[in-house]
Design a protein around this motif. Structure first.
Motif, PDB file in Angstrom:
ATOM      1  N   SER A 112       0.829  -1.206   0.000  1.00 31.40           N
ATOM      2  CA  SER A 112       0.000   0.000   0.000  1.00 31.40           C
ATOM      3  C   SER A 112       0.871   1.267   0.000  1.00 31.40           C
ATOM      4  O   SER A 112       2.046   1.235   0.366  1.00 31.40           O
ATOM      5  CB  SER A 112      -0.949   0.009   1.206  1.00 31.40           C
ATOM      6  N   ASP A 113       0.257   2.368  -0.419  1.00 31.46           N
ATOM      7  CA  ASP A 113       0.976   3.636  -0.555  1.00 31.46           C
ATOM      8  C   ASP A 113       1.395   4.187   0.804  1.00 31.46           C
ATOM      9  O   ASP A 113       0.737   3.959   1.816  1.00 31.46           O
ATOM     10  CB  ASP A 113       0.098   4.668  -1.257  1.00 31.46           C
ATOM     11  N   PHE A 114       2.493   4.936   0.772  1.00 36.69           N
ATOM     12  CA  PHE A 114       2.942   5.630   1.976  1.00 36.69           C
ATOM     13  C   PHE A 114       2.031   6.821   2.230  1.00 36.69           C
ATOM     14  O   PHE A 114       1.427   7.374   1.318  1.00 36.69           O
ATOM     15  CB  PHE A 114       4.391   6.118   1.812  1.00 36.69           C
ATOM     16  N   LYS A 115       1.972   7.233   3.499  1.00 37.52           N
ATOM     17  CA  LYS A 115       1.213   8.422   3.867  1.00 37.52           C
ATOM     18  C   LYS A 115       2.104   9.636   3.655  1.00 37.52           C
ATOM     19  O   LYS A 115       3.319   9.563   3.835  1.00 37.52           O
ATOM     20  CB  LYS A 115       0.786   8.337   5.330  1.00 37.52           C
ATOM     21  N   LEU A 116       1.509  10.748   3.269  1.00 35.34           N
ATOM     22  CA  LEU A 116       2.259  11.994   3.091  1.00 35.34           C
ATOM     23  C   LEU A 116       1.930  12.958   4.218  1.00 35.34           C
ATOM     24  O   LEU A 116       0.777  13.128   4.594  1.00 35.34           O
ATOM     25  CB  LEU A 116       1.927  12.635   1.748  1.00 35.34           C
ATOM     26  N   LYS A 117       2.976  13.581   4.756  1.00 29.67           N
ATOM     27  CA  LYS A 117       2.811  14.566   5.830  1.00 29.67           C
ATOM     28  C   LYS A 117       3.550  15.833   5.401  1.00 29.67           C
ATOM     29  O   LYS A 117       4.693  15.775   4.971  1.00 29.67           O
ATOM     30  CB  LYS A 117       3.391  14.015   7.128  1.00 29.67           C
ATOM     31  N   TYR A 118       2.869  16.950   5.534  1.00 33.66           N
ATOM     32  CA  TYR A 118       3.497  18.214   5.148  1.00 33.66           C
ATOM     33  C   TYR A 118       4.377  18.709   6.281  1.00 33.66           C
ATOM     34  O   TYR A 118       3.923  19.020   7.381  1.00 33.66           O
ATOM     35  CB  TYR A 118       2.428  19.267   4.806  1.00 33.66           C
ATOM     36  N   ASP A 119       5.669  18.759   6.018  1.00 32.89           N
ATOM     37  CA  ASP A 119       6.647  19.258   6.988  1.00 32.89           C
ATOM     38  C   ASP A 119       7.881  19.702   6.213  1.00 32.89           C
ATOM     39  O   ASP A 119       8.837  18.952   6.050  1.00 32.89           O
ATOM     40  CB  ASP A 119       6.998  18.173   8.005  1.00 32.89           C
ATOM     41  N   PRO A 120       7.884  20.931   5.689  1.00 32.99           N
ATOM     42  CA  PRO A 120       8.996  21.383   4.850  1.00 32.99           C
ATOM     43  C   PRO A 120      10.332  21.472   5.593  1.00 32.99           C
ATOM     44  O   PRO A 120      11.384  21.505   4.957  1.00 32.99           O
ATOM     45  CB  PRO A 120       8.548  22.763   4.363  1.00 32.99           C
ATOM     46  N   ASN A 121      10.318  21.473   6.927  1.00 35.30           N
ATOM     47  CA  ASN A 121      11.561  21.560   7.698  1.00 35.30           C
ATOM     48  C   ASN A 121      12.214  20.201   7.932  1.00 35.30           C
ATOM     49  O   ASN A 121      13.340  20.147   8.425  1.00 35.30           O
ATOM     50  CB  ASN A 121      11.294  22.238   9.044  1.00 35.30           C
ATOM     51  N   ASP A 122      11.515  19.138   7.615  1.00 37.12           N
ATOM     52  CA  ASP A 122      12.065  17.790   7.817  1.00 37.12           C
ATOM     53  C   ASP A 122      13.151  17.519   6.777  1.00 37.12           C
ATOM     54  O   ASP A 122      12.979  17.832   5.591  1.00 37.12           O
ATOM     55  CB  ASP A 122      10.936  16.754   7.686  1.00 37.12           C
ATOM     56  N   PRO A 123      14.275  16.942   7.181  1.00 43.17           N
ATOM     57  CA  PRO A 123      15.348  16.667   6.204  1.00 43.17           C
ATOM     58  C   PRO A 123      14.946  15.640   5.145  1.00 43.17           C
ATOM     59  O   PRO A 123      15.561  15.598   4.074  1.00 43.17           O
ATOM     60  CB  PRO A 123      16.502  16.144   7.061  1.00 43.17           C
ATOM     61  N   ASP A 124      13.913  14.853   5.411  1.00 46.38           N
ATOM     62  CA  ASP A 124      13.460  13.861   4.432  1.00 46.38           C
ATOM     63  C   ASP A 124      12.347  14.384   3.530  1.00 46.38           C
ATOM     64  O   ASP A 124      11.807  13.646   2.713  1.00 46.38           O
ATOM     65  CB  ASP A 124      12.963  12.596   5.154  1.00 46.38           C
ATOM     66  N   ALA A 125      12.010  15.660   3.652  1.00 45.24           N
ATOM     67  CA  ALA A 125      10.934  16.245   2.846  1.00 45.24           C
ATOM     68  C   ALA A 125      11.378  16.376   1.391  1.00 45.24           C
ATOM     69  O   ALA A 125      12.541  16.648   1.093  1.00 45.24           O
ATOM     70  CB  ALA A 125      10.544  17.606   3.398  1.00 45.24           C
ATOM     71  N   ASN A 126      10.391  16.192   0.490  1.00 43.44           N
ATOM     72  CA  ASN A 126      10.685  16.369  -0.937  1.00 43.44           C
ATOM     73  C   ASN A 126      10.638  17.854  -1.286  1.00 43.44           C
ATOM     74  O   ASN A 126      10.444  18.699  -0.416  1.00 43.44           O
ATOM     75  CB  ASN A 126       9.731  15.535  -1.802  1.00 43.44           C
ATOM     76  N   GLU A 127      10.796  18.189  -2.549  1.00 47.31           N
ATOM     77  CA  GLU A 127      10.844  19.586  -2.955  1.00 47.31           C
ATOM     78  C   GLU A 127       9.537  20.335  -2.694  1.00 47.31           C
ATOM     79  O   GLU A 127       9.520  21.558  -2.599  1.00 47.31           O
ATOM     80  CB  GLU A 127      11.241  19.719  -4.437  1.00 47.31           C
ATOM     81  N   ASP A 128       8.419  19.622  -2.555  1.00 48.63           N
ATOM     82  CA  ASP A 128       7.130  20.245  -2.241  1.00 48.63           C
ATOM     83  C   ASP A 128       6.881  20.358  -0.741  1.00 48.63           C
ATOM     84  O   ASP A 128       5.849  20.871  -0.317  1.00 48.63           O
ATOM     85  CB  ASP A 128       5.982  19.450  -2.878  1.00 48.63           C
ATOM     86  N   GLY A 129       7.796  19.837   0.086  1.00 49.26           N
ATOM     87  CA  GLY A 129       7.662  19.926   1.538  1.00 49.26           C
ATOM     88  C   GLY A 129       6.957  18.744   2.181  1.00 49.26           C
ATOM     89  O   GLY A 129       6.660  18.778   3.363  1.00 49.26           O
TER      90      GLY A 129
END
Length: 157
Positions: free
Chosen positions: A95-112
């Protein structure tokens, strides 16, 4: 000594459910793991896949028809294997991973957004309760067998 086969069957249930509980515990512990050791992304939920002790996936009635007095299953090819259950594999939940908005996380993608593990605590607790109940059922079966054996030994007195 047919009771030895019954003990083996009950013991296989104990072992399988213990493995299931271990995997459930691993899933719960890694609910917040956004990066695995090898750096391939977040932790992916694991599930235990059980298999009949005869090594095949057959209908329940076919297994019952093949059980002999020694609690062994005779396959089409004449190979005998003990009845019971075993862990066929520990598979990953696709199943798909959950997405969490956290632009300060070092594992965040370019959209945060950070990909979080696909572990759902409610599902894990439910699976844990089911595994615990199955484990308890094996305890009940073992105690019943123990009582039957005890009564059988009293007959000879």
């Amino acid at each position: 000594m047919a009771f030895v086969g019954a003990i083996d069957t009950i013991g296989s249930g104990f072992t399988a459910q213990q493995e299931r509980l271990d995997i459930i515990s691993e899933n719960i512990v890694n609910m917040g793991t956004t990066r695995t050791e090898n750096g391939e992304g977040p932790y992916r939920r694991k599930v235990v896949v059980f298999q009949a002790g005869n090594g095949t996936t057959t209908q329940f009635r076919d297994v019952l028809a093949g059980v002999s007095s020694r609690y062994a299953y005779r396959s089409r090819w004449g190979v005998t294997d003990k009845a019971g259950v075993r862990v066929a594999e520990v598979a990953e939940d696709p199943s798909d991973f959950k997405l969490k908005y956290d632009p300060n996380d070092p594992d965040a993608n370019e959209d945060g957004y950070v990909e979080m593990p696909n572990v759902d605590l409610v599902k894990e607790i439910t699976d844990g309760m089911a595994a615990s109940q199955a484990f308890s059922a094996n305890v009940t079966a073992f105690n019943l067998l123990k009582n039957v054996l005890s009564k059988g030994l009293e007959i000879g007195k």
